[in-house]
Every structure is written in structure tokens, then in C-alpha cells.
Design a protein around this motif. Structure first.
Motif, PDB file in Angstrom:
ATOM      1  N   ARG A   1      -5.833  11.698   1.167  1.00 35.69           N
ATOM      2  CA  ARG A   1      -5.683  11.116   2.370  1.00 35.69           C
ATOM      3  C   ARG A   1      -6.733  10.616   3.263  1.00 35.69           C
ATOM      4  NH1 ARG A   1      -1.250   9.157   2.634  1.00 35.69           N
ATOM      5  NH2 ARG A   1      -1.572   8.896   4.582  1.00 35.69           N
TER       6      ARG A   1
ATOM      7  N   MET B   1     -13.567  -0.869  16.968  1.00 35.70           N
ATOM      8  CA  MET B   1     -12.268  -0.696  16.591  1.00 35.70           C
ATOM      9  C   MET B   1     -11.384  -0.092  17.789  1.00 35.70           C
ATOM     10  SD  MET B   1     -10.382  -1.953  14.265  1.00 35.70           S
ATOM     11  CE  MET B   1     -11.195  -2.128  12.714  1.00 35.70           C
TER      12      MET B   1
ATOM     13  N   LYS C   1     -10.585   8.327  -1.301  1.00 35.50           N
ATOM     14  CA  LYS C   1     -10.413   6.838  -1.684  1.00 35.50           C
ATOM     15  C   LYS C   1     -11.614   6.181  -1.412  1.00 35.50           C
ATOM     16  CE  LYS C   1      -5.623   5.651  -1.212  1.00 35.50           C
ATOM     17  NZ  LYS C   1      -4.462   5.090  -0.452  1.00 35.50           N
TER      18      LYS C   1
ATOM     19  N   VAL D   1      -1.679   9.788  13.621  1.00 37.65           N
ATOM     20  CA  VAL D   1      -1.398  10.611  12.402  1.00 37.65           C
ATOM     21  C   VAL D   1      -2.038  12.020  12.650  1.00 37.65           C
ATOM     22  CG1 VAL D   1      -1.315  11.028  10.059  1.00 37.65           C
ATOM     23  CG2 VAL D   1      -1.544   8.716  11.084  1.00 37.65           C
TER      24      VAL D   1
ATOM     25  N   TYR E   1      -4.825  -5.543  17.022  1.00 35.82           N
ATOM     26  CA  TYR E   1      -5.479  -4.588  15.898  1.00 35.82           C
ATOM     27  C   TYR E   1      -4.422  -4.813  14.943  1.00 35.82           C
ATOM     28  CZ  TYR E   1      -3.023  -0.992  17.659  1.00 35.82           C
ATOM     29  OH  TYR E   1      -2.000   0.158  18.085  1.00 35.82           O
ATOM     30  N   TRP E   2      -4.673  -4.450  13.528  1.00 35.64           N
ATOM     31  CA  TRP E   2      -3.727  -4.449  12.303  1.00 35.64           C
ATOM     32  C   TRP E   2      -3.439  -3.215  12.132  1.00 35.64           C
ATOM     33  CZ3 TRP E   2       0.308  -6.329  10.419  1.00 35.64           C
ATOM     34  CH2 TRP E   2       0.514  -5.787   9.417  1.00 35.64           C
ATOM     35  N   SER E   3      -2.179  -3.022  12.252  1.00 34.11           N
ATOM     36  CA  SER E   3      -1.376  -1.877  11.551  1.00 34.11           C
ATOM     37  C   SER E   3      -0.210  -2.254  11.441  1.00 34.11           C
ATOM     38  CB  SER E   3      -1.568  -0.452  12.469  1.00 34.11           C
ATOM     39  OG  SER E   3      -0.622   0.293  11.885  1.00 34.11           O
ATOM     40  N   PRO E   4       0.645  -1.731  10.369  1.00 29.72           N
ATOM     41  CA  PRO E   4       2.208  -2.215  10.165  1.00 29.72           C
ATOM     42  C   PRO E   4       2.915  -1.531  11.368  1.00 29.72           C
ATOM     43  CG  PRO E   4       1.342  -0.953   8.156  1.00 29.72           C
ATOM     44  CD  PRO E   4      -0.012  -1.289   9.122  1.00 29.72           C
TER      45      PRO E   4
ATOM     46  N   SER F   1       0.718   4.059   1.478  1.00 23.27           N
ATOM     47  CA  SER F   1       0.909   4.572   2.929  1.00 23.27           C
ATOM     48  C   SER F   1       1.159   3.671   3.810  1.00 23.27           C
ATOM     49  CB  SER F   1      -0.372   5.425   3.219  1.00 23.27           C
ATOM     50  OG  SER F   1      -0.754   6.191   2.284  1.00 23.27           O
ATOM     51  N   ALA F   2       0.357   2.548   3.781  1.00 21.98           N
ATOM     52  CA  ALA F   2       0.436   1.505   5.080  1.00 21.98           C
ATOM     53  C   ALA F   2       1.153   0.259   4.735  1.00 21.98           C
ATOM     54  CB  ALA F   2      -0.903   1.270   5.519  1.00 21.98           C
TER      55      ALA F   2
ATOM     56  N   LEU G   1     -11.532  -0.898  -6.225  1.00 20.27           N
ATOM     57  CA  LEU G   1     -12.622   0.093  -5.973  1.00 20.27           C
ATOM     58  C   LEU G   1     -11.589   1.260  -5.229  1.00 20.27           C
ATOM     59  CD1 LEU G   1     -15.660   0.657  -5.630  1.00 20.27           C
ATOM     60  CD2 LEU G   1     -15.315   0.022  -3.234  1.00 20.27           C
TER      61      LEU G   1
ATOM     62  N   ASN H   1     -16.690  -0.800   7.772  1.00 20.05           N
ATOM     63  CA  ASN H   1     -15.895  -1.598   8.671  1.00 20.05           C
ATOM     64  C   ASN H   1     -14.464  -1.810   8.058  1.00 20.05           C
ATOM     65  OD1 ASN H   1     -17.435  -2.167  10.792  1.00 20.05           O
ATOM     66  ND2 ASN H   1     -18.450  -3.664   9.710  1.00 20.05           N
ATOM     67  N   ALA H   2     -14.385  -1.968   6.616  1.00 22.75           N
ATOM     68  CA  ALA H   2     -13.060  -2.011   5.821  1.00 22.75           C
ATOM     69  C   ALA H   2     -12.281  -0.673   5.779  1.00 22.75           C
ATOM     70  CB  ALA H   2     -13.319  -2.069   4.347  1.00 22.75           C
TER      71      ALA H   2
ATOM     72  N   ASP I   1       0.933  -1.234  -0.124  1.00 28.11           N
ATOM     73  CA  ASP I   1      -0.001   0.090  -0.007  1.00 28.11           C
ATOM     74  C   ASP I   1       0.918   1.215   0.053  1.00 28.11           C
ATOM     75  OD1 ASP I   1      -2.947   1.092   0.634  1.00 28.11           O
ATOM     76  OD2 ASP I   1      -1.589   2.169   1.923  1.00 28.11           O
TER      77      ASP I   1
ATOM     78  N   PHE J   1     -12.329  -6.820  10.875  1.00 30.17           N
ATOM     79  CA  PHE J   1     -11.342  -7.070  11.832  1.00 30.17           C
ATOM     80  C   PHE J   1     -10.348  -8.194  11.277  1.00 30.17           C
ATOM     81  CE2 PHE J   1     -14.636  -5.369  14.640  1.00 30.17           C
ATOM     82  CZ  PHE J   1     -14.115  -4.539  15.340  1.00 30.17           C
TER      83      PHE J   1
ATOM     84  N   ASP K   1      -5.554   8.775   6.460  1.00 32.27           N
ATOM     85  CA  ASP K   1      -5.785   9.424   7.680  1.00 32.27           C
ATOM     86  C   ASP K   1      -6.933   9.428   8.549  1.00 32.27           C
ATOM     87  OD1 ASP K   1      -2.988   9.783   7.224  1.00 32.27           O
ATOM     88  OD2 ASP K   1      -3.287  11.826   6.591  1.00 32.27           O
TER      89      ASP K   1
ATOM     90  N   GLN L   1     -10.844  -0.284   9.262  1.00 29.83           N
ATOM     91  CA  GLN L   1      -9.503  -1.107   9.300  1.00 29.83           C
ATOM     92  C   GLN L   1      -8.393  -0.142   8.655  1.00 29.83           C
ATOM     93  OE1 GLN L   1      -8.467  -4.146  10.719  1.00 29.83           O
ATOM     94  NE2 GLN L   1      -6.778  -2.971  10.251  1.00 29.83           N
TER      95      GLN L   1
ATOM     96  N   TYR M   1     -14.087   2.868  -0.476  1.00 29.18           N
ATOM     97  CA  TYR M   1     -14.192   1.731   0.192  1.00 29.18           C
ATOM     98  C   TYR M   1     -15.711   1.196   0.033  1.00 29.18           C
ATOM     99  CZ  TYR M   1      -9.667   2.825   2.060  1.00 29.18           C
ATOM    100  OH  TYR M   1      -7.967   3.121   2.212  1.00 29.18           O
TER     101      TYR M   1
ATOM    102  N   ALA N   1      -7.123  -0.113  19.048  1.00 27.18           N
ATOM    103  CA  ALA N   1      -6.364   0.379  17.899  1.00 27.18           C
ATOM    104  C   ALA N   1      -6.382   2.149  18.040  1.00 27.18           C
ATOM    105  CB  ALA N   1      -7.236  -0.036  16.801  1.00 27.18           C
ATOM    106  N   PRO N   2      -5.470   2.706  17.419  1.00 28.53           N
ATOM    107  CA  PRO N   2      -5.398   4.196  17.455  1.00 28.53           C
ATOM    108  C   PRO N   2      -6.492   4.803  16.574  1.00 28.53           C
ATOM    109  CG  PRO N   2      -3.768   3.184  15.842  1.00 28.53           C
ATOM    110  CD  PRO N   2      -4.591   1.954  16.567  1.00 28.53           C
TER     111      PRO N   2
ATOM    112  N   VAL O   1      -6.971   2.488  10.635  1.00 26.83           N
ATOM    113  CA  VAL O   1      -6.299   2.214  11.791  1.00 26.83           C
ATOM    114  C   VAL O   1      -4.849   1.619  11.070  1.00 26.83           C
ATOM    115  CG1 VAL O   1      -6.028   0.015  13.343  1.00 26.83           C
ATOM    116  CG2 VAL O   1      -7.774   1.222  13.177  1.00 26.83           C
ATOM    117  N   ALA O   2      -4.704   0.732   9.841  1.00 24.43           N
ATOM    118  CA  ALA O   2      -3.573   0.283   9.314  1.00 24.43           C
ATOM    119  C   ALA O   2      -2.821   1.476   8.852  1.00 24.43           C
ATOM    120  CB  ALA O   2      -3.981  -0.392   8.129  1.00 24.43           C
ATOM    121  N   GLY O   3      -3.251   2.615   8.791  1.00 21.01           N
ATOM    122  CA  GLY O   3      -2.662   3.872   8.128  1.00 21.01           C
ATOM    123  C   GLY O   3      -2.797   4.117   6.606  1.00 21.01           C
ATOM    124  N   GLU O   4      -3.644   3.275   5.898  1.00 21.13           N
ATOM    125  CA  GLU O   4      -3.913   3.405   4.512  1.00 21.13           C
ATOM    126  C   GLU O   4      -4.454   4.815   4.276  1.00 21.13           C
ATOM    127  OE1 GLU O   4      -6.396   0.912   2.452  1.00 21.13           O
ATOM    128  OE2 GLU O   4      -5.535  -1.163   3.806  1.00 21.13           O
TER     129      GLU O   4
END
Lengths: 573, 348
Positions: free
Chosen positions: B177, B244, B214, B156, A344-347, A138-139, A242, B220-221, A136, A542, B232, B224, B216, B249-250, B227-230
Motif C-alpha cells: 500500500r 500538492m 510500488k 485513508v 486536484y485529481w482523485s476519483p 485501488s484508485a 515500473l 511528483n508522480a 487502477d 499535477f 496510502d 499524485q 514510481y 488535496a488530501p 492523492v488519487a488513492g493508488e
């Protein structure tokens, strides 16, 4: 002209010896199979020309709507680019890996072959999650590393692009090509290669004039599968596509099914386009097979395929293949595996304090019905895969050996379900069986039927390409000694096709285990299967729980593969 | 309303499920004076029917928590068929048109509910008396509510940088972002589109598209992805952010002053094979006890004034600081082609 005409003498002689009973039984099986796949497709076809529900007034509005908006034209162009790219990538990688691991002295060929199959064992959307974690903008780990090295936000790779989509789908489809082609490489006859070598052909020439052309049935089968599967799969277009705003035909079909107001007529018309692509592919496949002469490479003489010495390239190629296999399967799986242990998932969150066993506890012990659904899935996986393989053998025998009256129809029909999205196939099957009082509606059998209907096209490609390679002379021996067709099949063809049959069975088992959209309308609380839970967890978003579920499926898939792998590999010895 | 709370480190989503079970087991709610009760004759007939078949588009956690609590209370088994609302609708339509109805009770959101109204029974559960008229129709009762809101990654987006309202999304600093749902996929996004058009005029969508969100397929996606940082930040929903955040999770969020209210409905099928069990289940789902369980498990907001789901808050409290719009789905469905065309023009 049927493909059987490719070997006119042999087919004619064996055909003549078939008893009338053979003909009747195989014709009946073929007729039932054609009915089974055609009914749901007919439902889709009728829906695409009905204004409302089937039975309402007829219209061409949906068919014309497939082409009339800028949005759907753009989606069609994208689908063509994506399909072509992913097919080329999957064919290139799959054939190369199969050749290196089956026909050369490359070290570690066996391990690499196994690694190359791993992506198949994982539900596609978890692979998507894995690739997003890697690439990705960013992530993704790669770009996080790039940003750390350069000190500012840097993007080296971007999965949210057409090339990213092609990369993921290409890798996802590579195992299908590998399984089909490797089985062919392993069971090929060395006599022709000897002849070519004696007459002075170099290695490359040998490859281009003998080895690859002889694998034409397997190569064409693989090409047909990857084209239709790339064009029809919706997971990658519906997630990464998408995000990247790259619309494709499957994502439009999915949207027209699941959004409000739903437009099932348009979705049906768009599905028919995929069906048409499938029929076109089968047409070209049949033509190519009927023109090319004979492909029977497993003859009566004992032979063991010669291994190509790679010389100096042996180790570099081995390392390269291993690197590729690692990056296509192990790295995304590591990304997924690490998710399973996180709160939780975050790199950015890969730290000891964020690790937990709780996801395992929850998914394996607290999640409702995980064990009953595992039982149902295993039962359906075993019976479904076996049913697919057995039916495919019967149909391939009818088409290729008996050249039955309806061989052409059977061949065309057996590709139809590939073009129909799972949810539409589910609707078709539901709408038939719900009408049968008592019947199989609401039982595990309707799920079994759905799995066989959806996956028979793939099984048929595997078994046909294997049967094409077996010389009919071999079948004469038991016939002369008085064996009926069943004896011949059992004594001669099944053992000779074993690598392909085992590969096919494994593939069927795995796809049944992870199949989602097909079953969502057909399951009942008492027949719940694992993939329904997977869908639940996926829609909840999740990733750590999704990762645990995927690892569970991976384990259930890996066990039979590991057990059967050795037989799939060495049976040609 | 900031959704990050001081208890989050101690509680998890599973703990909420356990808590809801404990509330029932401890008789916490059973001890309260009941404002309404099911007809004893219905209870007896329901017990004779023995089970109830529930079709639900609420996620597994809340669906199963409610089913389990009902079983404990009445000794009647609930078999839950769970799927997305479009799939539930397709299945019901197929079963009804084949004359083979299987389901007794239904939990579903709009706009799928509108499609299924012809198959529903008019049932005025005694438990509905306490629920406000805006949450009821003759055939369905809203029992779990949630709102559209903004959510962001707290690693972030810090302190004063956090957005407070929808129009903050137009700030160039979020260009590319932030995330949005695609209205081609989720009809609820159309309700949001209608609201912002009403609030800020048609130019909003144009500026929104120019800031390149972006897209989605589900909130829920998106939570996520935040949180993953994809991304902000993004337009997500209240229960997504709460659940979440509960995992540690942040993520944090804000509900803008004007927002859209969505909800899950309970209903009874007209041709329910077990009509009394269906009614009893509907009573339970409408009651303060049932609503507490389903809303605690799903981090959603109850409509019954006596039900409590502390994490999501109460509608009475929330409405002091917010203006909720409840979408008119009939109008939205009729308007969909125009709304989507506008979306395509500006956002794509």
C-alpha cells in the motif's frame, strides 16, 4: 529482389520511360534522405562500441551487457510478450474496425471510424493517466464501484499487469492500423471481387481469398509499424510497467540514458537491438511482398467497392463497434476531461466543491510561453507533416516505380529511426548540427529536420502501401501524352492515393504536435514548442494541469482531422 | 514537522508565484539593508551584454520566477532552457565538446552537477559571504534545499495510524500500500538507501522489499498517486507534499528525524558567452532577495540566512529537530552497482 519485381512488366515499362533527369533528381533525394536517417543511427552504433565518448577505445562490453544480466534477459522476454500481445490486439481491432466501417453497411461506420482515431490525438501518457483512473486496483473507477457493491476492497480489473499493459498499448496502436488498412479497403477494385462472386465464392471465402490478400501491402506495413512501435515506446513501460515491476527494453534504455551514472553505451547497444528488429521486419515485409504477385488493385476501370450486407448482424455489430470505440477513446478522455476541471485529481474528489476553472486560466493565460509555443508547434506540425508526406512520395516513387539502384538501401534505411529512442535520435542530430558553424542549430529548422527524420519511416509505410496498390497502366496515359514524372505523379498517383496521403498527413501532424523526448535537447527558449511545456507539467505531476494541456493538444489535433476527414473518406468515390 | 498548515485553503501554488512577484514589486526586500552587493562594474558590463542564458533543471515555476525578478531588477532578459538534470547535462556536454558553449548560468542538482564541474567557472559571488560553508564549493552554491520525507493520503491514513519514521514502513499493515522511487531511475533514492542502511543496518532493505512497495519514476508522480488513492503513503519529498497540499488535496506528511537533504545549485560557466551577466545572475540567485523568490515559488528551503520561504521553513529551525545527511555523491556513484544489486535482490 525489390518489391518492384512484384509487377515486373509494368514497372519495367514505366522505368524505361523515365528520363535520365528523373533518375538523377530522385537518386539525389534518396541519397540525402538516407544520409539524414543514417547519421544519427551511426552515432548510436559507434556509441555502442565505444568505451566512453565516440573516439575512445573500442569495446564489445555494451553489446554483451545487453544479454548478460538476469535483469536484461527478463526485460527482453517481457518485451517479446508485450510486443506480440499488443501487436495482435492492435491488428485484430484495427483491421476489424476498418473493415466494418469501410466495407460493410454497418450503421454509424463513419462516426466509429472517427472515434477509433481519437486515441491517436492524445499524448500517450495522458491516456495512461486516463486508464489508471479507470482500472487502477485501488484508485480506478471500476474497482471503486466493485468495492462499493461488495462492501470490501475488491479488485475486478488491474491495469498494473502485463495484460493491462498490452491492453493500453494495443488500443494506442489501433488507430495506426486503422488508418493504413481503411485507406486500402476504400480504394480497392471491385472487379476481382465480382469475378470471385460470379464464380460462386461465398462472403467469407471472398474475404479470405480476395479482399484480405489484396491488402497485403497495407497489412504488412501496419504489422511492421505496430511491432516496432510496441517494442520501442517507453511511456507505458516507464510508468505503469515500473509500478507493476515489469521491466522492458525501452524502460531500460530510458533508465540508462537518464539515471546517474548514465550508461549511454549500454543504452545505445539496447537501441541497436530495436534497430535490428526493425531491419528484420523490413526483410520479411520485402520477401512477403515480392513473392505474392501483384497488388495493384486500383486499375483503369471505374469501380466502387461493394458494401458487404451484414444482415441481421448489422445493428448488433454497430452497437458493439460503437461500444468498443467509446471504451477505447471516449471513456479515458472523459476521465482526462474531468481532471481538467478539478482542483486536484482523485476519483474520490469528484464533487462540485472541488471543481475549478483555475487550471484553464493558469495553463492558457499564465503559463509562460504557451502561445508562442503553440505557434511554433502549429508551424512545425504543418510544415513537418507536409515535408514527411512529400519526401515519402518521392522515396516511394524511387523505390517502387523507378526501382532505383539503391532502392533496397533506401527501404532498409527508412526503417532505422523507428528503432532509435527519441532522446538518442536527438543526441545524434544535435552532435552533427552543432558542428556546422552558423547552421540550423538553435533554430526551428533543426526541430523540423528532427521531426522528419523521426517520422519518415511511418510516412514511408503509408505511402508505399498506397503506391503498391496503383496499377502502372494508369500512369501510362499522361506519359504518352507527354507529361513528365511530376505530371504523372500529380495527375494520377496523388489523387488515387489521396485517402492514404491525407491519413498519413494527419498522423504526422498529430505525432509532431505531441513529440517530446526528441525535441528536449534541440529546442531553445526562442523555439519552444508545446510538448516541452507538456513535459514540464508531466514532470511536475499535477494531473489537472496535464489534462488541460492535453485538451489543448487534442483541440489543435482534432481541427485539421475534422476538416480533412471527409476528404480522406470519400475520395475513392 | 507536519506540513499541513492552516493557511493552505487560502494559498495556492500560483498564489505563491504571485506573492514572490509582489515581494519584489513592493520593494519588500529592497528596503532591507543589503549585506552584500554586486560589483557596479559587473552590473554595467552585464547591462552591455544585454541578456543571460540560463540552463535550469528546477521546475518552470521557480525558474521563471527568478528569471522574471532578475529582469525587473536589472532590465536584463533571461532566456531559460529547462529540462531534466540528465538532459541538461547531456546538452551542456554536447555543446562544450563541439566548442560551442551557449549557456551562461546553471541551476542544477547533484549528481548531474558533478558531471558538469569541468565546464564551470570558479566564482566567489559577494553574496556568498552570508551562506554557510557547507552549502558552497569553489564552483557552485546551493540555493534551494528540500528533504526526503513521508507523505500520506489524509482520507485513508488518519490520526495515530500515520507513520512517524522510516521504519514504520515495515509495518505489515502497509504491505503493498506504499510507494517508493526506483533507484534505477533516480540516483537520489540511492542516497536514501545509503542513509537507512547506516541507520538500521542491511536488514532494513530486506524487510522493506518484503513489504512490497510500488515503484514510481518521480516523487511528483508519487505525490499524485497518493492523492488519487493508488497508494496510502509513500517516500516523497518536502516540496512535493507542500505544493500538492496547496491545491487542497488530501495529503499530509512528516519529516522523520533522520533524513536526506537535497539541493539545487547555482553556477556560472567558464566559457559563458556573457560572463558578466552570468556573474550578476549568480549574485542575484545567491542573494536573500533571489533565494526568497526561487524558494517561495518552489516550496523549497533557502540557504541564505536572510531569505524567507515560510512554507518550507528554515534550515536553522529544521535542524533543531532533525539530523540531515548530505549525500556524498562521488561515493554513491562509485558504489552504485553494489547498491542496485542489493536493491534488486530484496525489493524486486
Amino acid at each position: 529482389m525489390t518489391p518492384g519485381d512484384a509487377v515486373p512488366m509494368a514497372a519495367a515499362s514505366s522505368g524505361a520511360r523515365s528520363t535520365a533527369w528523373d533518375q538523377v533528381i530522385f537518386s539525389m533525394i534518396a541519397a540525402l534522405a538516407v544520409l539524414m536517417v543514417c547519421y544519427p543511427v551511426l552515432v548510436v552504433a559507434l556509441r555502442s562500441i565505444s568505451k566512453e565518448e565516440i573516439g575512445s577505445s573500442l569495446t564489445l562490453e555494451w553489446i554483451t551487457a545487453v544479454f548478460d544480466s538476469a535483469r536484461s534477459r527478463e526485460a527482453l522476454v517481457n518485451t517479446v510478450i508485450y510486443t506480440a500481445g499488443a501487436s495482435v490486439l492492435a491488428m485484430g481491432l484495427g483491421v476489424l474496425l476498418a473493415f466494418l466501417s469501410a466495407r460493410t453497411d454497418m450503421p454509424g461506420g463513419r462516426t466509429i471510424g472517427f472515434l477509433a482515431l481519437l486515441p491517436m490525438l492524445v499524448p500517450p501518457f495522458i491516456l495512461v493517466v486516463g486508464w489508471v483512473a479507470i482500472a487502477d486496483p485501488s484508485a480506478g473507477f471500476i474497482n471503486i464501484l466493485a468495492s462499493a457493491l461488495t462492501g470490501r476492497r475488491t479488485t475486478w480489473v488491474n491495469i498494473n499487469t502485463m495484460s493491462g499493459l498490452i491492453w493500453m498499448t494495443g488500443l494506442f496502436l489501433t488507430p495506426y492500423v486503422y488508418l493504413l488498412v481503411a485507406a486500402g479497403f476504400r480504394s480497392s477494385d471491385s472487379a476481382m471481387e465480382e469475378a470471385a462472386r460470379v464464380s460462386g465464392a461465398g462472403r467469407l471465402r471472398l474475404l479470405y481469398t480476395i479482399i484480405l490478400p489484396l491488402q497485403r501491402p497495407a497489412l504488412l506495413a501496419a504489422l511492421l509499424l505496430v511491432i516496432i512501435m510496441a517494442a520501442g515506446d517507453f511511456i507505458i513501460p516507464a510508468t505503469v510497467g515500473l509500478k507493476a515491476k515489469i521491466y522492458m527494453l525501452p524502460s531500460l534504455i530510458w533508465q540508462n540514458h537518464s539515471s546517474f551514472p548514465a550508461r549511454p553505451g549500454l543504452a545505445a547497444a539496447q537501441s541497436l537491438l530495436l534497430v535490428a528488429v526493425g531491419l528484420l521486419c523490413i526483410y520479411f515485409q520485402r520477401r512477403a511482398l515480392s513473392r505474392g504477385g501483384r497488388y495493384t488493385t486500383v486499375g483503369g476501370k471505374g469501380s466502387r467497392p461493394m458494401l458487404f450486407p451484414l444482415g441481421k448482424l448489422r445493428y448488433p455489430l454497430g452497437v458493439l463497434a460503437l461500444l468498443f470505440a467509446l471504451s477505447s477513446s471516449v471513456i479515458p478522455l472523459l476521465a482526462v476531461g474531468s481532471m481538467a476541471f478539478m482542483k486536484y485529481w482523485s476519483p474520490y474528489a469528484l464533487k462540485p466543491e472541488n471543481l475549478t476553472w483555475r487550471n484553464f486560466n493558469y495553463m492558457l493565460f499564465e503559463y509562460p510561453q504557451v502561445w508562442p509555443s503553440a505557434q511554433h508547434s502549429l508551424f512545425l506540425g504543418f510544415t513537418g507533416a507536409t515535408a514527411c508526406v512529400v519526401l515519402a512520395i518521392a522515396l516511394a516513387w524511387y523505390v517502387i516505380r523507378m526501382r532505383g539502384k539503391f532502392a533496397g538501401i533506401v527501404e532498409y534505411a527508412m526503417v532505422l529511426p523507428l528503432g532509435i529512442p527519441g532522446i538518442a535520435l536527438g543526441v545524434g542530430i544535435l552532435s552533427l548540427w552543432i558542428l556546422v558553424p552558423g547552421g540550423i542549430y538553435g533554430t526551428l529548422w533543426i526541430l523540423l529536420l528532427a521531426y522528419v527524420t523521426a517520422h519518415i519511416p511511418v510516412a514511408m509505410q503509408f505511402v508505399s502501401s498506397a503506391l503498391h496498390r496503383i496499377h502502372t497502366d494508369l500512369e501510362d496515359a499522361p506519359r504518352i501524352s507527354g507529361q513528365a514524372w511530376a505530371g504523372t505523379l500529380w495527375l494520377i498517383d496523388v489523387p488515387l492515393m489521396r485517402p492514404a496521403l491525407i491519413g498519413c498527413w494527419l498522423l504526422m501532424y498529430v505525432v509532431i504536435l505531441r513529440e517530446i523526448s526528441l525535441v528536449i535537447l534541440l529546442y531553445n527558449p526562442s523555439t519552444i514548442v508545446l510538448s516541452v511545456g507538456l513535459m514540464d507539467v508531466w514532470s511536475n505531476g499535477f494531473y489537472p494541469e496535464l489534462a488541460v494541456y492535453s485538451l489543448l493538444l487534442l483541440v489543435l489535433g482534432v481541427v485539421p482531422v475534422a476538416v480533412l476527414w471527409k476528404f480522406a473518406r470519400f475520395s475513392s468515390d | 514537522m507536519k506540513t499541513k498548515d492552516p493557511f493552505q485553503a487560502l494559498t495556492t501554488r500560483r498564489a505563491m508565484l504571485q506573492m514572490s512577484a509582489a515581494l519584489v514589486a513592493g520593494g519588500f526586500l529592497a528596503g532591507r539593508p543589503a549585506r552584500a552587493a554586486s560589483d557596479p562594474k559587473v552590473i554595467e558590463a552585464a547591462r552591455k551584454e544585454g541578456s543571460v542564458s540560463l540552463y535550469s533543471s528546477a521546475s518552470t515555476g521557480p525558474s521563471n520566477a527568478t528569471a522574471e525578478a532578475f529582469r525587473k531588477k536589472y532590465g536584463i532578459n533571461v532566456s531559460v532552457y529547462r529540462a531534466g538534470s540528465a538532459d541538461v547535462a547531456t546538452r551542456v556536454q554536447a555543446e562544450e565538446s563541439a566548442g560551442r558553449p551557449q549557456a551562461d548560468a546553471l541551476i542544477i542538482e547533484e549528481p548531474a552537477l558533478s558531471l558538469l564541474v569541468p565546464y564551470l567557472a570558479g566564482y566567489d559571488s559577494p553574496e556568498r559571504a552570508a551562506i554557510g560553508a557547507v552549502y558552497k564549493t569553489p564552483t557552485a552554491t546551493l540555493i534551494r534545499m528540500y528533504m526526503s520525507q513521508l507523505g500520506w493520503n489524509t482520507n485513508v491514513v488518519k490520526g495515530g495510524a500515520a507513520p512517524g519514521d522510516w521504519k514504520d514502513l515495515l509495518d505489515p499493515k502497509w504491505k503493498g500500500r506504499f510507494g517508493s522511487l526506483d533507484p534505477h531511475v533516480t540516483a537520489t533514492t540511492l542516497a536514501w538507501q545509503v542513509m537507512v542502511e547506516k541507520l538500521y543496518g542491511p536488514s532494513f532493505l530486506q524487510a522493506f522489499g518484503a513489504n512490497r512497495p510500488k515503484l514510481y519514476a518521480s516523487t511528483n508522480a508519487m505525490s499524485q498517486a497518493i492523492v488519487a488513492g493508488e497508494i496510502d503513503l509513500g517516500i516523497t519529498n518536502s516540496f512535493g507534499v507542500i505544493q500538492m497540499a496547496d491545491t487542497g488535496a488530501p495529503i499530509a506528511g512528516v519529516v522523520p528525524r533522520n533524513t536526506v537533504l537535497f539541493g539545487g545549485n547555482i553556477a556560472v560557466f567558464a566559457k559563458a558567452p556573457r560572463p558578466n551577466a552570468a556573474r550578476l545572475f549568480c549574485d542575484f540567485a545567491c542573494s536573500a532577495e533571489g533565494q526568497t523568490i526561487i524558494n517561495v515559488a518552489g516550496a523549497t528551503i533557502p540557504t541564505h540566512p536572510d531569505a524567507r520561504a515560510p512554507k518550507a521553513g528554515s534550515l536553522a529551525e529544521l535542524s533543531k529537530a532533525h539530523v540531515f545527511s548530505q549525500p556524498d555523491y562521488k561515493k554513491i556513484l562509485a558504489d552504485t552497482p553494489r547498491l542496485l544489486a542489493e536493491w534488486d535482490k530484496h525489493v524486486r
